[in-house]
Design a protein around this motif. Structure first.
Motif, PDB file in Angstrom:
ATOM      1  N   UNK A  52       0.842  -1.273   0.045  1.00 49.64           N
ATOM      2  CA  UNK A  52      -0.104   0.018   0.038  1.00 49.64           C
ATOM      3  C   UNK A  52       0.813   1.123   0.065  1.00 49.64           C
ATOM      4  N   UNK A  53       1.805   1.311   0.757  1.00 47.35           N
ATOM      5  CA  UNK A  53       2.724   2.375   0.929  1.00 47.35           C
ATOM      6  C   UNK A  53       3.393   2.568  -0.439  1.00 47.35           C
ATOM      7  N   UNK A  54       3.875   1.451  -1.091  1.00 46.34           N
ATOM      8  CA  UNK A  54       4.658   1.724  -2.306  1.00 46.34           C
ATOM      9  C   UNK A  54       3.854   2.064  -3.197  1.00 46.34           C
ATOM     10  N   UNK A  55       2.579   2.019  -3.261  1.00 48.49           N
ATOM     11  CA  UNK A  55       1.657   2.438  -4.566  1.00 48.49           C
ATOM     12  C   UNK A  55       0.702   3.363  -4.430  1.00 48.49           C
ATOM     13  N   UNK A  56       1.045   4.143  -3.155  1.00 47.89           N
ATOM     14  CA  UNK A  56       0.492   5.308  -2.903  1.00 47.89           C
ATOM     15  C   UNK A  56       1.040   6.548  -3.502  1.00 47.89           C
ATOM     16  N   UNK A  57       0.454   7.391  -4.274  1.00 51.20           N
ATOM     17  CA  UNK A  57       1.134   8.413  -5.034  1.00 51.20           C
ATOM     18  C   UNK A  57       1.426   9.614  -3.809  1.00 51.20           C
ATOM     19  N   UNK A  58       2.580   9.871  -3.499  1.00 54.51           N
ATOM     20  CA  UNK A  58       3.129  10.745  -2.587  1.00 54.51           C
ATOM     21  C   UNK A  58       3.199  12.327  -3.234  1.00 54.51           C
ATOM     22  N   UNK A  59       2.962  12.385  -4.285  1.00 47.35           N
ATOM     23  CA  UNK A  59       3.117  13.615  -5.114  1.00 47.35           C
ATOM     24  C   UNK A  59       1.738  14.467  -5.509  1.00 47.35           C
ATOM     25  N   UNK A  60       0.966  13.737  -6.328  1.00 47.08           N
ATOM     26  CA  UNK A  60      -0.180  14.208  -6.529  1.00 47.08           C
ATOM     27  C   UNK A  60      -1.128  13.983  -5.578  1.00 47.08           C
ATOM     28  N   UNK A  61      -1.829  15.234  -5.061  1.00 42.92           N
ATOM     29  CA  UNK A  61      -3.022  15.390  -4.184  1.00 42.92           C
ATOM     30  C   UNK A  61      -4.193  14.708  -4.290  1.00 42.92           C
ATOM     31  N   UNK A  62      -4.593  14.129  -3.375  1.00 40.12           N
ATOM     32  CA  UNK A  62      -6.086  13.362  -3.681  1.00 40.12           C
ATOM     33  C   UNK A  62      -7.222  14.219  -2.948  1.00 40.12           C
ATOM     34  N   UNK A  63      -6.719  15.389  -2.220  1.00 43.09           N
ATOM     35  CA  UNK A  63      -7.740  16.293  -1.961  1.00 43.09           C
ATOM     36  C   UNK A  63      -7.007  17.738  -2.142  1.00 43.09           C
ATOM     37  N   UNK A  64      -8.188  18.773  -2.132  1.00 46.81           N
ATOM     38  CA  UNK A  64      -7.330  20.009  -2.180  1.00 46.81           C
ATOM     39  C   UNK A  64      -8.032  20.775  -0.951  1.00 46.81           C
ATOM     40  N   UNK A  65      -7.062  21.739  -0.522  1.00 51.55           N
ATOM     41  CA  UNK A  65      -7.619  22.601   0.618  1.00 51.55           C
ATOM     42  C   UNK A  65      -8.806  23.632   0.327  1.00 51.55           C
ATOM     43  N   UNK A  66      -9.713  24.069   0.957  1.00 47.02           N
ATOM     44  CA  UNK A  66     -10.724  24.825   0.449  1.00 47.02           C
ATOM     45  C   UNK A  66     -10.241  26.263  -0.041  1.00 47.02           C
ATOM     46  N   UNK A  67      -9.081  26.618   0.779  1.00 48.34           N
ATOM     47  CA  UNK A  67      -8.543  28.048   0.289  1.00 48.34           C
ATOM     48  C   UNK A  67      -7.911  27.917  -1.096  1.00 48.34           C
ATOM     49  N   UNK A  68      -7.167  26.686  -1.628  1.00 49.39           N
ATOM     50  CA  UNK A  68      -7.031  26.791  -2.984  1.00 49.39           C
ATOM     51  C   UNK A  68      -8.200  26.698  -3.822  1.00 49.39           C
ATOM     52  N   UNK A  69      -9.068  25.950  -3.594  1.00 46.13           N
ATOM     53  CA  UNK A  69     -10.257  25.764  -4.308  1.00 46.13           C
ATOM     54  C   UNK A  69     -11.117  27.239  -4.348  1.00 46.13           C
TER      55      UNK A  69
END
Length: 519
Positions: free
Chosen positions: A26-43
């Motif tokens: 699971x750790x190996x196949x988790x993308x640590x670069x691309x976000x899965x969620x975005x902060x409200x301030x960014x949105x």
């Protein structure tokens, strides 16, 4: 038997290796670069930025429709640029505000509202997002009429991929409710988001924006529900609207986030769009000092390549607006009378001042517009105060706003005072006063396409002559009253769009929206 034992041993080794490979899978196949969620301030910031059509081509909804309908900017060219200049339906350009807003702006701002709703530390972000959401949906419903509202932007969160359409009356009443609740709930004593690109987290300015937007939304109902309009006008004034140009709701542009309208008119569309004669003539005939900052003419140019600085003049006396009702062939019959060498010799918006791609802000709601709406509310007897004073304040604020475009656009105070003294509000009759106020609103809202189109339909001013282009598709009205729903929406959401059309009327350019009642 020996072979069987070897086989069993091999299988055990394989399973063992598979088990060891599972460790850390699971750790190996988790993308640590691309976000899965975005902060409200960014949105939130993304929604604000994209409202100004950062996709670039979205600005064609204004260049092809809202500007030529109100006769401020026009093109003689057809094909992909056709629209309000010919009073025809261009399926690509009528769809642009719909597709840009629903696919990006609505998606993001609805997500912000949902993510911050019950987060105490984000209370001001939540209410600011509700205000911006109201602003976005007001532009959508003003443009198209009935729209997906309550179910819009919930494709990911609630799997609603075919949202129902809500009647514009219902949408407007909820917009007013949202503005009332959200603006009142903003709390300067609580944390705000300093990365907010509109006001830097300044809650006082957000409140003034919210109440000014409430005033705008309330005044939209003057034809259909004046009682409700008056109620919310009073709430907006009591809450506290914009007090100066420092309160203007504007997107400030940089080399990173350029003014896309400016980018279009300074690049690929540079030789295609011109200031319309009704607008140029009004400014010149009234000795309006704004004309010098707005317009540039490349005198004698016979092609786009000849629109060079050596030919440029900003002298108001030399500006010539392009007349309405012509295409790029028939326009030639006007050259001799108007004293121009070609269609490329007409006046254009100055890309070095009001449409500088990195320095010119995009204005959403302004102090000037707010003062002029207050002038109209005072004429109607809905608020106290002198309509003439509000009127003068509105003109003054817009002229002073030009300094924000840079030193070459700034209007001297003496010129501003001379103009307002020579152009007082005519209060001899209520109708004369309304005409004067809303004609100035037309000037004050220059380059604010959605608001120009909406207030022109609401007020009936300025008193423009209908575009005489012979190939028009509108048959019931003198002017385009709304933009058509996109063909793509008809394909993917047909049942809901048919229900809306049954209620509202045909999907045509001359179908009136709810608040645009024919009197």
């Amino acid at each position: 038997m020996k072979n069987f034992k070897i086989y069993i041993m091999g299988m055990l080794l394989v399973f063992g290796s598979l088990t060891s490979c599972d460790e850390g899978f699971d750790e190996l196949n988790t993308n640590k670069v691309d976000p899965t969620t975005l902060t409200p301030s960014f949105l939130m910031n993304n929604a604000i930025i994209n409202t100004s059509f950062q996709d670039g081509f979205g600005t064609l909804v204004h260049l092809s429709y809202t500007f030529p309908i109100v006769q401020q900017i026009v093109t003689p060219f057809g094909s992909s640029l056709s629209g309000g200049n010919y009073n025809q339906n261009n399926v690509d350009n009528t769809a642009r505000i719909w597709t840009t807003y629903y696919r990006t702006v609505v998606r993001d701002i609805v997500d912000v509202v949902q993510k911050t709703k019950d987060v105490e530390a984000s209370v001001n972000t939540y209410h600011s997002a509700r205000i911006w959401k109201a602003y976005v949906f007001q532009m959508l419903t003003d443009t198209y009429g009935d729209i997906p509202y309550f179910e819009a932007g919930k494709g990911f969160s609630e799997n609603i991929i075919t949202p129902k359409y809500d009647a514009q009356e219902v949408v407007y009443k909820d917009i007013l409710k949202e503005l009332d609740e959200a603006t009142a709930a903003l709390d300067a004593s609580k944390a705000a988001d300093p990365t907010d690109i509109l006001y830097g987290g300044n809650v006082v300015k957000w409140k003034r924006f919210g109440y000014s937007l409430m005033l705008r939304a309330a005044m939209r109902l003057t034809k259909v529900d004046p009682t409700l309009a008056q109620t919310y006008v009073a709430k907006a004034v009591a809450g506290g609207v914009m007090q100066s140009n420092a309160d203007n709701a504007a997107t400030r542009h940089t080399a990173l986030y350029v003014n896309w309208l400016a980018d279009h008119l300074g690049a690929r569309e540079k030789a295609n769009y011109y200031l319309a004669a009704p607008f140029i003539n009004y400014l010149r005939e009234n000795s309006d000092p704004r004309l010098k900052a707005i317009a540039v003419r490349y005198v004698g140019a016979k092609s786009g390549s000849e629109q060079v600085n050596d030919r440029a003049t900003t002298d108001p006396a030399k500006q010539v607006g392009m007349p309405m009702g012509y295409d790029n062939v028939t326009i030639a019959q006007t050259f001799a009378e108007l004293g121009v060498a070609s269609l490329w010799d007409f006046s254009q918006v100055n890309i070095n001042t009001v449409l500088n791609r990195t320095a010119a802000p995009t204005y959403h709601v302004t102090h000037s517009q707010t003062q002029l709406l207050l002038a109209e509310a005072a004429v109607r007897g809905w608020i106290t105060g002198d309509p003439a004073t509000y009127f003068t304040n509105g003109i003054t604020a817009h002229m002073e706003q030009f300094a924000e475009y840079g030193p070459n656009a700034a209007i001297p105070s003496a010129d501003i005072q001379a103009y307002v003294q020579a152009h007082p509000l005519d209060v001899s009759t209520p109708e004369k006063a309304l005409e004067g106020i809303n004609t100035q609103y037309w000037v004050s809202s220059f380059l604010n396409g959605s608001e120009l189109f909406a207030n022109f339909r609401r007020s009936g001013y300025p008193a423009l002559t209908p575009n005489p282009y012979p190939g028009k598709e509108i048959t019931e009205e003198d002017f385009i009253r709304r933009l058509n729903y996109p063909d793509s929406e008809i394909v993917v959401n047909q049942a809901n769009i048919n229900e809306a059309l049954t209620r509202q009327g045909p999907n045509k350019l001359d179908t009136r929206v709810w608040w645009d009642k024919k009197l």
